[in-house]
Design a protein around this motif. Sequence first.
Motif, PDB file in Angstrom:
ATOM      1  N   GLU A 277     -12.312   2.681   2.030  1.00 43.29           N
ATOM      2  CA  GLU A 277     -12.217   3.034   3.454  1.00 43.29           C
ATOM      3  C   GLU A 277     -13.141   4.195   3.802  1.00 43.29           C
ATOM      4  OE1 GLU A 277      -7.846   2.669   4.911  1.00 43.29           O
ATOM      5  OE2 GLU A 277      -7.790   3.535   2.918  1.00 43.29           O
TER       6      GLU A 277
ATOM      7  N   ARG B  74     -11.460   6.601  15.500  1.00 41.10           N
ATOM      8  CA  ARG B  74     -11.002   5.279  15.936  1.00 41.10           C
ATOM      9  C   ARG B  74      -9.950   5.347  17.033  1.00 41.10           C
ATOM     10  NH1 ARG B  74      -7.775   3.427  10.394  1.00 41.10           N
ATOM     11  NH2 ARG B  74      -6.601   1.965  11.656  1.00 41.10           N
TER      12      ARG B  74
ATOM     13  N   ARG C 282       0.848  -1.188   0.000  1.00 37.09           N
ATOM     14  CA  ARG C 282       0.000   0.000   0.000  1.00 37.09           C
ATOM     15  C   ARG C 282       0.885   1.240   0.000  1.00 37.09           C
ATOM     16  NH1 ARG C 282      -4.082   1.057   4.850  1.00 37.09           N
ATOM     17  NH2 ARG C 282      -2.202   1.640   5.965  1.00 37.09           N
TER      18      ARG C 282
ATOM     19  N   ASP D 218     -11.118   2.135   8.851  1.00 35.88           N
ATOM     20  CA  ASP D 218     -11.507   3.499   8.498  1.00 35.88           C
ATOM     21  C   ASP D 218     -12.946   3.563   8.010  1.00 35.88           C
ATOM     22  OD1 ASP D 218      -9.391   5.307   9.070  1.00 35.88           O
ATOM     23  OD2 ASP D 218      -8.194   4.264   7.587  1.00 35.88           O
TER      24      ASP D 218
ATOM     25  N   ARG E 167      -4.578  13.325   4.285  1.00 33.76           N
ATOM     26  CA  ARG E 167      -4.073  12.017   4.679  1.00 33.76           C
ATOM     27  C   ARG E 167      -3.900  11.135   3.445  1.00 33.76           C
ATOM     28  NH1 ARG E 167      -7.319   7.503   8.276  1.00 33.76           N
ATOM     29  NH2 ARG E 167      -5.796   5.943   7.725  1.00 33.76           N
TER      30      ARG E 167
HETATM   31 MG    MG Z   1      -7.194   2.746   6.748  1.00 34.12          MG
END
Ligand code: MG
Length: 572
Positions: A430, A464, A331, A454, A357
């Motif tokens: 996500e 979270r 990833r 997510d 992000r």
């Molecule tokens: Mg994630």
Amino acid sequence: MFGLQGTGIGGGIVIGRARVLETSQRDVLRYRLQPDNAEAELERLQSAIETVKAELGELAEHLPADAPAEAHALLDVHAMILDDPALADAAREAIREHLWNAEWAFSAQAGHLAAQFAELEDPYLSERGRDVKQVADRVIRVLSGSRARGAVVAEPAIFVAEDIAPADMLSLRSALGFCIDLGGVTSHTAILARSMNVPAVVGLGSASELIRDDDWLILDGESGVVIVAPDETVLAEYRHRQDAGRLERERLRRLIKVPCVTLDGVRVSLEANIERPEEAAQALEAGADGVGLFRSEFLFLNRRELPGEDEQYEAYRDAVLGMAGRPVTIRTLDVGAEKELSTESGAVAPNPALGRRAIRFCLAAPSVFLTQLRAILRASAHGKVRLLIPMLAHAHEIDQSLQMIEAARSQLRERRQPFDEQVPVGGMVEVPAAALSASLFVKRLDFLSIGTNDLIQYTLAIDRTDHEVAGLYDPFHPAVLRLIALTIRAARKADKPVAVCGEMAGDWAATRLLLGMGLTQFSMHEASLLRVKQEILLSDVSKLAPKVARLLASDDPARVRSLLMRLRSDGI
Ligand code: MG
Ligand code: PEP
């Protein structure tokens, strides 16, 4: 003796001494070194002091011509403070004598010195205490960034803290376990503890205030119980449970070589989530069919400079070689939110989880992104690689990513560096927007991977990492289940592979639910593989599918859970 209850994130039971990381200065890590490491720690401190001196020199040199005289004077004062033996020598002594790590030693001495200044009556001198603190902050910032991953070996202990940033956890390799006041099950702190293979309990409230250094602790990562200063009877009970846990793990190990096929013959692929290339060997040993998620960002944290292309290439290549021909899904950088880069300075975003992000960061930093893409593609010359893009919400993010990947490919062709032209490119689902658009997005991609951690956070608007709302973070919420089912259906309809790689994939209580939705690819931390495999071996997808379709009509997560348990006991 007293007990505390938090949220267990797994890892079994551990018994050990507490090491409390300071709460008032969350960012200052405190731990004791092993005696052999003291010399290296002194050098680390020296090099940090020199870096700060150089920074101050540079600042002074580049002050604008019309800068007030005080600015020069201030920088001089800061440089003098750094040279002051009362600070640096005392910190060195604390490293040598008490085996404190450099951050601890330096911040403690700075604290003493600042307090002494603050007591002085002269207003000019009493203000100097603030300068001491500012200088110490600079040194500690450099020290935190300079900590090489895994280079610091502290005494084995159970670390207790209000919170620990994922970047800081990487330097606590000797941890036997973690007791953390804040956080939820899928905070990155919890995920990292899992990848370090140690028990952890998060959301403990005020453990860091109640527990003292050197207290004996029993930490049960399954039930979330922490017992402080246990008596002999309780210790004996937990030692017994520890043994039972070991036996259970040994029993499950017999499943490693058993093909992962359901009762009705559906082949299910079980892959591992890793954070560092070394974990590939562990994943392989646990019988993983591949790596479904390599969280590459952990190569980027805790350092002053980002890893270059060659360093990244070597790390990805090692993971690929470690998996001996099985696929590795790498990833691209998912930084931001709690995984802040040390190189990123500046104000904290008002709401980092909703900020710049992951792919948003990468598209805004094309040279960082291209460097990583080239490194990933180069690793594909050594085995099967899949490339995965995190946090997609817009089709144009997919298009831009694909363009960047094409640019990286053509740069490698120009350089005549080998890579696999067929590396599949997938996207993470996500964000609810991605799930709802899955049938559209999947057309542009080779596969999908559902990041439930997510997806739940963004669907239910539950941070979270926030233990205050951890009780509301529910993977079985109907909205979450519908989004997961929708995504799996969209991928299957388009005949593209789809996986779940969030923590839900490793939760055996959700295995039947996901199988019934048509999922045949799970990726989880290696420690959960065999437990989930056991569930799969006892499931019958043809019977599960209609029952799960009915479960999706329920708005009661507790009922969904209990019906799933009933299916289990009915042998479906
Ligand atoms: Mg994630
Ligand atoms: C997820 O969000 O489920 C996921 C796998 O990514 P991460 O936990 O790294 O955010």
